[in-house]
Design an enzyme around this catalytic site. Structure first.
Site, PDB file in Angstrom:
ATOM      1  N   LYS A   1       6.656 -14.068   7.576  1.00 34.27           N
ATOM      2  CA  LYS A   1       6.575 -15.555   7.205  1.00 34.27           C
ATOM      3  C   LYS A   1       8.172 -16.110   7.004  1.00 34.27           C
ATOM      4  O   LYS A   1       8.663 -15.392   6.329  1.00 34.27           O
ATOM      5  CB  LYS A   1       5.537 -16.105   6.131  1.00 34.27           C
TER       6      LYS A   1
ATOM      7  N   CYS B   1     -17.719 -26.629 -13.405  1.00 30.51           N
ATOM      8  CA  CYS B   1     -18.828 -27.505 -13.846  1.00 30.51           C
ATOM      9  C   CYS B   1     -20.187 -26.801 -13.773  1.00 30.51           C
ATOM     10  O   CYS B   1     -20.547 -26.014 -12.894  1.00 30.51           O
ATOM     11  CB  CYS B   1     -18.958 -28.725 -12.588  1.00 30.51           C
TER      12      CYS B   1
ATOM     13  N   CYS C   1     -17.347 -32.784 -16.602  1.00 34.17           N
ATOM     14  CA  CYS C   1     -17.175 -33.032 -14.965  1.00 34.17           C
ATOM     15  C   CYS C   1     -16.758 -34.431 -14.665  1.00 34.17           C
ATOM     16  O   CYS C   1     -17.419 -35.126 -15.222  1.00 34.17           O
ATOM     17  CB  CYS C   1     -18.416 -32.527 -14.307  1.00 34.17           C
TER      18      CYS C   1
ATOM     19  N   LYS D   1       5.910 -16.979  15.790  1.00 34.51           N
ATOM     20  CA  LYS D   1       4.607 -17.094  15.395  1.00 34.51           C
ATOM     21  C   LYS D   1       4.178 -18.546  15.419  1.00 34.51           C
ATOM     22  O   LYS D   1       4.613 -19.232  14.656  1.00 34.51           O
ATOM     23  CB  LYS D   1       4.370 -16.493  13.938  1.00 34.51           C
TER      24      LYS D   1
ATOM     25  N   ASP E   1       2.416 -22.261  15.479  1.00 32.92           N
ATOM     26  CA  ASP E   1       1.359 -22.599  14.499  1.00 32.92           C
ATOM     27  C   ASP E   1       0.345 -23.718  15.025  1.00 32.92           C
ATOM     28  O   ASP E   1       0.700 -24.762  15.442  1.00 32.92           O
ATOM     29  CB  ASP E   1       1.722 -23.612  13.394  1.00 32.92           C
TER      30      ASP E   1
ATOM     31  N   CYS F   1     -20.056 -35.576 -12.492  1.00 28.84           N
ATOM     32  CA  CYS F   1     -21.540 -35.691 -13.035  1.00 28.84           C
ATOM     33  C   CYS F   1     -21.599 -35.694 -14.530  1.00 28.84           C
ATOM     34  O   CYS F   1     -22.613 -35.791 -15.035  1.00 28.84           O
ATOM     35  CB  CYS F   1     -22.414 -34.613 -12.349  1.00 28.84           C
TER      36      CYS F   1
ATOM     37  N   GLU G   1       8.592 -11.646  17.887  1.00 35.32           N
ATOM     38  CA  GLU G   1       8.269 -12.897  18.826  1.00 35.32           C
ATOM     39  C   GLU G   1       7.867 -14.136  18.062  1.00 35.32           C
ATOM     40  O   GLU G   1       7.532 -13.968  16.745  1.00 35.32           O
ATOM     41  CB  GLU G   1       7.240 -12.787  19.705  1.00 35.32           C
TER      42      GLU G   1
ATOM     43  N   TYR H   1       0.479 -14.249  24.343  1.00 34.08           N
ATOM     44  CA  TYR H   1       1.328 -12.852  23.713  1.00 34.08           C
ATOM     45  C   TYR H   1       0.598 -11.619  23.328  1.00 34.08           C
ATOM     46  O   TYR H   1       1.050 -10.650  22.872  1.00 34.08           O
ATOM     47  CB  TYR H   1       1.607 -13.417  22.191  1.00 34.08           C
TER      48      TYR H   1
ATOM     49  N   CYS I   1     -24.468 -32.188  -9.597  1.00 35.63           N
ATOM     50  CA  CYS I   1     -23.040 -32.428  -9.336  1.00 35.63           C
ATOM     51  C   CYS I   1     -23.157 -32.876  -7.864  1.00 35.63           C
ATOM     52  O   CYS I   1     -23.174 -31.864  -6.868  1.00 35.63           O
ATOM     53  CB  CYS I   1     -22.244 -31.352  -9.741  1.00 35.63           C
TER      54      CYS I   1
END
Length: 668
Positions: A313, A423, A407, A114, A116, A410, A112, A225, A429
């Site tokens: 998929k 970081c 980073c 799928k 989304d 920060c 069947e 389903y 941060c």
């Protein structure tokens, strides 16, 4: 009055029938004007005779007064995810595994589309829709009954005389058709509102509204389903379940197929993929299920997914564009992720302007640089990613990309862990602070309603919150100074923060945001150690002795709890009045049920299967999804399936729910 009642009943049946033809079958038999005339007549009759109003009337799909919050709902059975595969070889391997475990030469499957969208659970009592909820964490979702009532393809009353069971629980997917999605986004853009990124986000955002009149204005559709529970008349196959659902008036996938071989499944997948772009809605693959319910029972479940079903998929859609720059984002745990800033390109109906490059090793492997032409894919049709570089004759390429030494948020030093950079300035941060608070408040953790990304950003930017412990010192005056807050909204958020102090140990651990510690590992830790104090005093070697915890997770745990600032934040949290529900740890062979293996089948009255499993695991027992000679007890609830018969054949002790309760309480 008798004539009025008869006319109202006739109009309701007539409108329901036309709703089904239009929204489910896509075969309208009357014009919009004629439909509007019937609807107006029914509305006027109900307004004149309010005593004849019924909650399942078609006129009641316009919404209700706004709710203060979405209430939590525990699912009757867990709403699990599906394992995903991408190629035919994996499908063939799945088929071989099914045959081997079932001991048969051939297996029938259902295939069947799928959808989304957003998974929902629907509950019918005596044919009337009484409750609907989101999937949530699979065990507990949110009550969205009022919002679901506004969806015209969802029957509020099942077809009379169709033989529906007294109680029925169904799983489905709520989504938005593509043309409706584009029209909604156009209207929102024209009103100066932020448009949705894709149909799935639009559906999810529409369903979780506190004001159901907003949901009613959105063009949502539902397709079902799976029957997760029915009080009588269980179907022998999944295909028969589809036939039953359709007969009761519940929308089901029209393009499903019953397959007698796995080759038919692969052909169905190929044909569905070819017509994917012509469908009026988004699908990202097909779902393949063993058709016979008795075999599904025998195959059982893994911790997060059924063994008898897979999501096959489609290959991600790909388009070509140019990388205009490469930026680096800092995540909740401090991980630095390179992002490609793109010349906007449409992929599967969605405009993409940035895409993940995953990590520095991936950037080097694909050798992508600023100015390169690349292919973009939506992995899983949701997350945009750069799949490969496209060579252009005569191009002058920029220098190879390098991760920054500091980073970008920060300016703390950047360190490396395997393939990832992160970081080191966890407590200073800004990116990590916001992400950590969002994670702490998320559904899987402390589940604080109303504490979303925008609010967290304001709290941090206004210097009201620097650690998660600061959340519990907020006052109404603090919140009233923020954009979007008034007395009522401020009070609701404070109530949500206070309510979060009652929490289970695994959710509290999840909320701390420890690197590599997700929901499953948090539950393992909670079951093994039992208390927060025991976890905080354990060392790396003790963590590594726990099954399912390896060297990397052990190092991460030991590092986290040895950091003084982390311990300080935990102490501050506890001082605010936290009540952490501890798990009783298993104590090896000294545990009361050590060495005992349970299998559960059928529905339990007082406990969910998950709660029952958690109970016996806390006493040292194991829980299995299948019956074997190693099984100690089979606990049989209502509608027990093939596991019960298998237990009797093997001579395994079968317990009723009361006998099980006596045993775990030490009375049996």
């Amino acid at each position: 009055m008798s004539d009025v009642q008869t006319r109202i009943a006739a109009l309701r049946d007539l409108i329901r029938g036309h709703d089904y033809l239009y929204y489910v079958k896509d075969k309208p038999e009357i014009s919009d004007a004629e439909y509007d005339r019937l609807f107006k007549e029914l509305t006027e009759l109900e307004q004149t005779h309010p005593e004849l109003m019924r909650p399942d009337s078609p006129t009641q799909r316009v919404g209700a007064p706004p709710l203060e919050a979405l209430v939590k709902v525990r699912h009757e059975k867990p709403m699990l995810s599906l394992d995903s595969i991408l190629n035919a070889d994996e499908v063939l391997a799945f088929d071989q595994r099914m045959k081997r475990e079932l001991g048969v030469q051939s297996v029938d499957y259902t295939a069947e589309p799928k959808f989304d969208g957003l998974s929902v659970e629907l509950v019918y009592q005596n044919g009337a829709f009484i409750q609907g909820s989101t999937r949530g964490d699979g065990t507990i979702g949110e009550d969205i009954t009022t919002n679901l009532r506004t969806i015209r393809s969802l029957p509020l009353q099942l077809v009379a005389g169709s033989g529906y069971p007294a109680r029925l629980v169904v799983r489905g997917e709520v989504y938005m058709r593509l043309n409706d999605f584009q029209a909604l986004n156009r209207r929102m853009t024209e009103r100066g509102e932020e448009a949705f990124a894709n149909p799935r986000n639009a559906a999810a955002g529409s369903l979780r509204q506190l004001d159901s009149s907003i949901t009613a204005s959105r063009p949502l559709v539902v397709t079902c389903y799976e029957v997760t529970s029915r009080s009588e008349g269980a179907a022998s196959t999944h295909w028969q379940e589809f036939e039953d659902l359709s007969a009761w008036g519940i929308p089901v996938p029209l393009s499903r197929l019953r397959c007698s071989t796995i080759e038919e499944v692969i052909t169905y997948h190929h044909e569905t993929a070819e017509m994917r772009d012509s469908l009026p809605y988004e699908i990202d693959g097909v779902v393949v299920k063993v058709d016979r319910r008795q075999w599904q029972e025998k195959l059982g479940f893994k911790s997060r997914s059924p063994r008898w079903a897979i999501a096959y998929k489609f290959s991600p859609r790909k388009e070509t564009t140019v990388i205009e720059d490469i930026a680096v984002s800092v995540g909740r745990t401090g991980t630095l992720t390179p992002l490609a800033l793109l010349k906007p390109v449409e992929v599967g109906g969605v405009t993409i302007s940035r895409a993940t490059l995953h990590n520095a090793d991936e950037v080097a492997r694909k050798d992508v640089r600023v100015g390169d032409t690349v292919k973009i894919e939506r992995a899983g049709d949701v997350i945009p990613a750069v799949s490969e570089r496209v060579s252009v004759p005569g191009e002058q390429r920029a220098a190879p990309f390098q991760m920054p030494a500091d980073c970008p948020i920060c300016h703390s030093a950047v360190a490396r862990e395997g393939a990832y950079y992160y970081c080191t300035g966890q407590m200073v941060c800004g990116a990590q602070i916001k992400g950590a608070i969002e994670h702490f408040a998320s559904k899987a953790a402390l589940n604080i309603n109303g504490l979303g990304r925008k609010t967290v950003a304001q709290l941090v930017d206004h210097h009201l919150v620097r650690t998660v412990a600061d959340l519990y010192r907020l006052t109404k005056d603090d919140l009233l100074g923020l954009e979007g807050f008034a007395d009522r909204s401020a009070a609701l958020l404070l109530q949500g923060i206070t309510a979060s102090k009652d929490v289970t140990l695994d959710r509290f651990l999840m909320g701390l945001g420890i690197r590599q510690v997700g929901q499953h590992i948090a539950k393992v830790l909670a079951r093994t150690f039992g208390t927060l104090g025991s976890i905080m005093t354990a060392d790396k070697e003790r963590f590594q002795r726990v099954p399912e915890i390896g060297p990397e997770i052990s190092s991460s745990l030991a590092s986290y709890f040895s950091e003084p600032q982390n311990r300080r934040v935990i102490d501050e949290l506890l001082k605010t009045g936290f009540r952490i529900e501890s798990d009783t740890p298993s104590v090896g062979q000294n545990a009361p049920l050590a060495g005992v293996t349970f299998v559960f089948t059928g529905g339990l009255g007082k406990l969910t299967r998950e709660d029952a499993a958690r109970l016996v695991e806390s006493k040292g027992a194991k829980v299995s999804s299948s019956v074997s000679k190693k099984t100690s007890y089979v606990v049989a609830g209502t509608d027990a399936g093939s596991k019960l018969e298998q237990a009797r054949k093997l001579g395994i002790t079968v317990l009723s729910e009361q006998e099980f309760s006596d045993l775990v309480q030490g009375e049996g």
